[in-house]
Design an enzyme around this catalytic site. Structure first.
Site, short mmCIF file in Angstrom:
data_model
loop_
_atom_site.label_atom_id
_atom_site.label_comp_id
_atom_site.label_asym_id
_atom_site.label_seq_id
_atom_site.Cartn_x
_atom_site.Cartn_y
_atom_site.Cartn_z
N GLY A 4 0.64 -1.13 -0.07
CA GLY A 4 -0.06 0.01 -0.04
C GLY A 4 0.70 1.16 -0.04
O GLY A 4 0.31 2.26 -0.36
N GLU A 58 3.81 -6.81 1.73
CA GLU A 58 3.87 -7.16 0.44
C GLU A 58 3.54 -5.97 -0.53
O GLU A 58 2.55 -5.89 -1.30
CB GLU A 58 2.99 -8.46 0.08
CG GLU A 58 1.64 -8.19 0.84
CD GLU A 58 0.60 -9.05 0.84
OE1 GLU A 58 1.31 -10.42 0.70
OE2 GLU A 58 -0.49 -8.99 0.93
N PRO A 59 4.73 -5.00 -0.62
CA PRO A 59 4.54 -3.90 -1.34
C PRO A 59 4.46 -4.27 -2.88
O PRO A 59 5.40 -5.25 -3.25
CB PRO A 59 5.50 -2.73 -0.97
CG PRO A 59 6.51 -3.94 -0.58
CD PRO A 59 5.97 -5.09 0.14
N GLY A 60 3.86 -3.45 -3.56
CA GLY A 60 3.84 -3.61 -5.13
C GLY A 60 4.29 -2.16 -5.72
O GLY A 60 5.34 -2.07 -6.14
N ARG A 76 -5.14 3.52 -15.86
CA ARG A 76 -5.11 4.16 -14.39
C ARG A 76 -5.93 5.51 -14.81
O ARG A 76 -6.98 6.03 -14.03
CB ARG A 76 -4.01 4.29 -13.70
CG ARG A 76 -3.38 2.82 -13.58
CD ARG A 76 -2.28 3.04 -12.42
NE ARG A 76 -2.70 3.43 -11.25
CZ ARG A 76 -2.67 4.48 -10.59
NH1 ARG A 76 -2.12 5.41 -11.41
NH2 ARG A 76 -3.21 4.66 -9.57
N TYR A 107 -9.20 5.56 -12.62
CA TYR A 107 -9.12 6.20 -11.34
C TYR A 107 -8.81 7.87 -11.37
O TYR A 107 -8.65 8.47 -10.22
CB TYR A 107 -7.99 5.53 -10.33
CG TYR A 107 -7.60 4.11 -10.60
CD1 TYR A 107 -9.01 3.44 -9.98
CD2 TYR A 107 -6.72 3.44 -10.91
CE1 TYR A 107 -8.64 1.91 -10.16
CE2 TYR A 107 -6.44 2.42 -10.96
CZ TYR A 107 -7.53 1.29 -10.53
OH TYR A 107 -7.26 0.12 -10.38
N CYS A 127 -10.72 4.44 -29.57
CA CYS A 127 -12.01 5.03 -30.09
C CYS A 127 -12.93 5.19 -28.91
O CYS A 127 -13.87 4.42 -28.63
CB CYS A 127 -12.96 3.92 -31.07
SG CYS A 127 -11.67 3.66 -32.54
N TYR A 168 0.93 -1.18 -12.31
CA TYR A 168 -0.56 -1.43 -12.72
C TYR A 168 -0.53 -0.49 -14.14
O TYR A 168 -1.66 -0.11 -14.43
CB TYR A 168 -1.25 -0.76 -11.67
CG TYR A 168 -1.33 -1.39 -10.38
CD1 TYR A 168 -1.84 -2.82 -10.13
CD2 TYR A 168 -0.56 -0.61 -9.29
CE1 TYR A 168 -1.41 -3.07 -8.92
CE2 TYR A 168 -0.65 -1.18 -8.12
CZ TYR A 168 -1.02 -2.64 -7.94
OH TYR A 168 -0.88 -3.22 -6.66
N1 LLP Z 1 -1.26 -7.08 -1.12
C1 LLP Z 1 -2.75 -7.26 -1.63
C2 LLP Z 1 -3.41 -8.42 -0.83
C3 LLP Z 1 -3.16 -6.45 -2.42
O1 LLP Z 1 -4.50 -6.55 -2.62
C4 LLP Z 1 -2.40 -5.25 -3.01
C5 LLP Z 1 -2.88 -4.61 -3.81
C6 LLP Z 1 -1.19 -5.30 -2.49
C7 LLP Z 1 -0.63 -6.22 -1.72
C8 LLP Z 1 -0.26 -4.48 -3.15
O2 LLP Z 1 -0.46 -2.93 -2.83
P1 LLP Z 1 0.60 -1.85 -3.63
O3 LLP Z 1 1.80 -2.04 -2.51
O4 LLP Z 1 0.99 -1.81 -4.93
O5 LLP Z 1 -0.48 -0.63 -3.22
N2 LLP Z 1 -4.82 -1.22 -9.75
C9 LLP Z 1 -4.80 -0.31 -8.61
C10 LLP Z 1 -4.16 -0.72 -7.46
C11 LLP Z 1 -4.86 -1.88 -7.04
C12 LLP Z 1 -4.20 -2.63 -5.70
C13 LLP Z 1 -4.82 -3.92 -5.34
N3 LLP Z 1 -4.07 -4.60 -4.57
C14 LLP Z 1 -3.89 1.03 -9.20
O6 LLP Z 1 -3.54 1.05 -10.32
O7 LLP Z 1 -3.79 2.01 -8.41
#
Ligand code: LLP
Length: 442
Positions: free
Chosen positions: A252, A294-296, A334, A338, A365, A394
């Site tokens: 997050g 678990e950051p993404g 995005r 969003y 289109c 994303y």
């Molecule tokens: N763990 C779980 C269980 C999750 O559902 C997510 C993201 C993460 C970790 C990683 O979160 P992060 O560190 O990336 O914030 N498509 C959207 C974001 C959706 C996130 C879904 N879950 C966007 O483009 O903003």
């Protein structure tokens, strides 16, 4: 201390002697020329700077384990980098499991989560040796146990819970509030535990999992999340004499898309989380657990940019100026999903003054296919290469073939070298799953 998620540009970004933007020692105009556009460019140095920052920030808590949320961006090359960085992987679909497995990743360091795992998904996870499954609901508990029984194995599971914490981010990317499709409500945990203890003998419950949302700019929600979970650990310990020793706090941490964004550094988040762990383990008298995050987005978002070539433009009389590029909502959903905002520069003319307000439109289109609305840029010429920053998370992972537009290529840059990590899709690949049934071949 600063961390790379607080900057808009990859940390190696500079203007080179040709006057062009350069990332990872590679001239972006040359990359566009060599590989074509749209093109995703990932800076290996920024990715590794961010994984290192996470490791450094949490080093005072040795029971901390990092995983990368593969949903943000996943390819086999990224799996290799994560393995080298000693990160695990948080996987959320059969496709992600398959990608990790076929990249040779150590699957014992993976977690499988999601709110509707099918028989096939769970079966694949167990066949591939996924280390832990986060069970999201009652249906899944029964299903995971049933498959584990048929394989005569014990499966390590976490219970995904909804901690009831609201964070201030876009409504669609909040997940930890009470009315959410994810996880067990706190009032359902006892029922789940009783089922595991009495009936589901092939499940080994090791801990709790939560995720409060994405693109988070506040520290306090993490402090509160730890508190809610530790309170549950204490309650479960007292009621069931159950010693759950793993806690997964999800991901997050936010990144900086435009100057308006003020994300916190990973060092600040780490301090908050570690403080909360210490305070709450003492308060509730529980042994400090292994804690996973678990950051993404914060690992991969800042490292990636997208290059587009400027094409047609249109000045609406007394209205907006539109500049179209050769990609759009199929490579970056995005903005339309969003209302996400991005910072843009002209790669072949990065130092010119901003002289006009322009709206960057995609080639789909659809009127909503706008990548950046009313931004200030120097005057754009046809053929200019536009660099959209912070598209690493994303972007590709939510890309589509809308309008049968091909998915772009992705390259990894480092020390002046560029390597393809995803080939540009071809028209043959686009049509390879199409079938004309005999009945139509008249
Ligand atoms: N763990 C779980 C269980 C999750 O559902 C997510 C993201 C993460 C970790 C990683 O979160 P992060 O560190 O990336 O914030 N498509 C959207 C974001 C959706 C996130 C879904 N879950 C966007 O483009 O903003």
């Amino acid at each position: 201390m600063q961390s790379p998620n607080q900057s808009i540009k990859p940390i190696t970004t500079q203007i080179n002697s040709a006057g062009n933007l350069e990332i990872g020692g590679c001239d972006l105009v040359e990359l566009a020329d060599k590989y074509g556009t749209p093109l995703y460019v990932f800076d290996e140095t920024t990715i590794r700077a961010m994984t290192s920052a996470y490791k450094e920030a949490f080093k005072s808590y040795p029971k901390m384990k990092m995983m990368f949320a593969a949903k943000a961006f996943m390819t086999k090359a990224i799996c290799k980098i994560m393995e080298q960085e000693e990160f695990g992987l948080d996987l959320c679909s059969g496709g992600e499991i398959y990608t990790a497995f076929t990249s040779g990743f150590d699957m014992s360091k993976t977690l499988f989560n999601g709110n509707n795992k099918s028989y096939e998904d769970i079966n694949l996870a167990l066949e591939c040796g996924v280390g832990t499954i986060s069970a999201d609901n009652f249906f899944e508990l029964a299903l995971i146990n049933q498959i584990a029984v048929s394989k005569n194995i014990i499966v390590r599971i976490l219970l995904r819970i909804t901690p009831g914490i609201e964070c201030h981010t876009h409504e669609y990317i909040q997940t930890g509030h009470l009315d959410s499709k994810f996880g067990f409500d706190l009032t359902q945990i006892d029922n789940a535990i009783e089922l595991i203890t009495d009936e589901y003998k092939n499940l080994n419950l090791v801990g709790l999992h939560a995720h409060i949302g994405s693109q988070i700019f506040e520290k306090k929600v993490y402090f509160d999340e730890v508190e809610v979970i530790f309170k549950e650990l204490k309650r479960l310990k007292d009621k069931y004499i159950l010693n759950l020793h793993e806690v997964n706090l999800g991901g997050g941490l936010g990144i900086k898309y435009t100057e308006k964004d003020k994300p916190i550094s990973v060092y600040d988040i780490a301090e908050t989380i570690i403080d909360s762990i210490k305070i709450n383990s003492e308060k509730y008298g529980i042994e400090e657990p292994s804690v996973f995050i678990e950051p993404g987005r914060s690992i991969i978002g800042t490292a990636g940019v997208t290059l587009y070539t400027a094409g047609s433009s249109k000045q609406v009389p007394k209205g907006r100026k539109y500049q179209a590029v050769d990609g759009g909502m199929s490579d970056n959903a995005r903005p339309s999903l969003y209302q996400a905002e991005y910072t843009v520069q002209i790669a072949n003319n990065p130092e010119a003054d901003n002289t006009e307000k322009v709206t960057i439109a995609g080639k789909h289109c659809e009127s909503g296919d706008i990548l950046a609305k009313d931004i200030l840029l120097p005057e754009i010429q046809e053929g200019d290469i536009l660099c959209f920053y912070t598209t690493g998370a994303y972007g590709y992972s939510m890309s589509s073939n809308y309008n049968r537009i091909l998915k772009p290529a992705a390259v990894l840059v480092n020390n002046g070298k560029s390597d393809i990590i995803i080939n540009r899709q071809t028209y043959e690949q686009l049509c390879e799953s199409d079938i004309i049934p005999d009945s139509l071949n008249r």
